[in-house]
Design a protein around this motif. Structure first.
Motif, PDB file in Angstrom:
ATOM      1  N   TYR A 248      41.825 -12.827  28.172  1.00 31.24           N
ATOM      2  CA  TYR A 248      42.677 -12.234  27.143  1.00 31.24           C
ATOM      3  C   TYR A 248      42.308 -12.773  25.766  1.00 31.24           C
ATOM      4  O   TYR A 248      42.263 -12.022  24.789  1.00 31.24           O
ATOM      5  N   LYS A 249      42.058 -14.075  25.696  1.00 29.58           N
ATOM      6  CA  LYS A 249      41.701 -14.684  24.408  1.00 29.58           C
ATOM      7  C   LYS A 249      40.396 -14.104  23.865  1.00 29.58           C
ATOM      8  O   LYS A 249      40.266 -13.880  22.662  1.00 29.58           O
ATOM      9  N   GLN A 250      39.431 -13.882  24.748  1.00 27.95           N
ATOM     10  CA  GLN A 250      38.167 -13.287  24.310  1.00 27.95           C
ATOM     11  C   GLN A 250      38.388 -11.904  23.716  1.00 27.95           C
ATOM     12  O   GLN A 250      37.716 -11.521  22.759  1.00 27.95           O
TER      13      GLN A 250
ATOM     14  N   ASP B 282      42.383 -12.516  20.878  1.00 30.22           N
ATOM     15  CA  ASP B 282      42.802 -13.744  20.203  1.00 30.22           C
ATOM     16  C   ASP B 282      43.354 -13.468  18.807  1.00 30.22           C
ATOM     17  O   ASP B 282      44.192 -14.201  18.310  1.00 30.22           O
TER      18      ASP B 282
ATOM     19  N   ASN C 179      49.367 -14.104  21.020  1.00 28.72           N
ATOM     20  CA  ASN C 179      49.581 -15.550  21.022  1.00 28.72           C
ATOM     21  C   ASN C 179      49.683 -16.022  22.464  1.00 28.72           C
ATOM     22  O   ASN C 179      50.253 -15.335  23.313  1.00 28.72           O
ATOM     23  N   PHE C 180      49.163 -17.213  22.718  1.00 26.69           N
ATOM     24  CA  PHE C 180      49.074 -17.732  24.082  1.00 26.69           C
ATOM     25  C   PHE C 180      49.701 -19.110  24.172  1.00 26.69           C
ATOM     26  O   PHE C 180      49.744 -19.853  23.198  1.00 26.69           O
TER      27      PHE C 180
ATOM     28  N   GLU D 257      41.984 -16.854  29.539  1.00 23.27           N
ATOM     29  CA  GLU D 257      40.698 -17.001  28.819  1.00 23.27           C
ATOM     30  C   GLU D 257      40.097 -15.639  28.512  1.00 23.27           C
ATOM     31  O   GLU D 257      39.566 -15.417  27.415  1.00 23.27           O
TER      32      GLU D 257
END
Length: 137
Positions: A92-94, A97, A101-102, A90
């Motif tokens: 890392y996505k912030q 993104d 890619n996750f 989460e």
């Protein structure tokens, strides 16, 4: 020597397509470089976990385990994996993104055809290997 790949890792990657193996070797070097650049992390213990090369902060206890391998048994994708019960994906996505890619709450996935975004990936690896230093005890 840091660039010497352990026999267990070589065996885990045996039979992979050459392009994929080269990407995994590059990612392995990045994990080791991130750790060596941060004295809080200390030396990593490299071993197999679930048949995948894994890096543990056994000496310092500073972080969560990072594993690297091909993704979903694909010849075209590889990933680094972290413990799914952390909040790292989460975070890392912030931050990334738009660049990474996750897969769910445990993997950052790369395509062998693409260049590795070294800056973003190094930061994510450092966050994993220092996870317990920021987490309240």
């Amino acid at each position: 020597m840091r660039d010497e790949i352990p026999e267990s890792t070589r065996a885990a990657w045996e039979g992979l397509p050459e392009e994929l193996a080269e990407k995994l070797i590059q990612l392995r070097r990045l994990v080791l470089d991130v750790a060596s650049d941060n004295p809080a992390i200390g030396p990593l213990e490299e071993m197999l976990k679930w048949g995948e090369p894994a890096f543990l902060t056994s000496a310092s206890g500073s972080g969560t385990t990072v594993r690297i391998n091909r993704h979903n048994k694909s010849a075209d994708q590889y990933a680094f994996y972290i413990h799914c019960q952390t909040d790292l994906i989460e975070r890392y996505k912030q931050l990334y993104d738009d660049r990474l890619n996750f897969d769910g709450s445990r993997a950052v996935v790369f395509d062998v055809k693409d260049g590795l975004p070294v800056g973003a990936v190094s930061h994510c690896i450092a966050m994993a290997l220092t996870y317990h230093l920021r987490k309240p005890r």
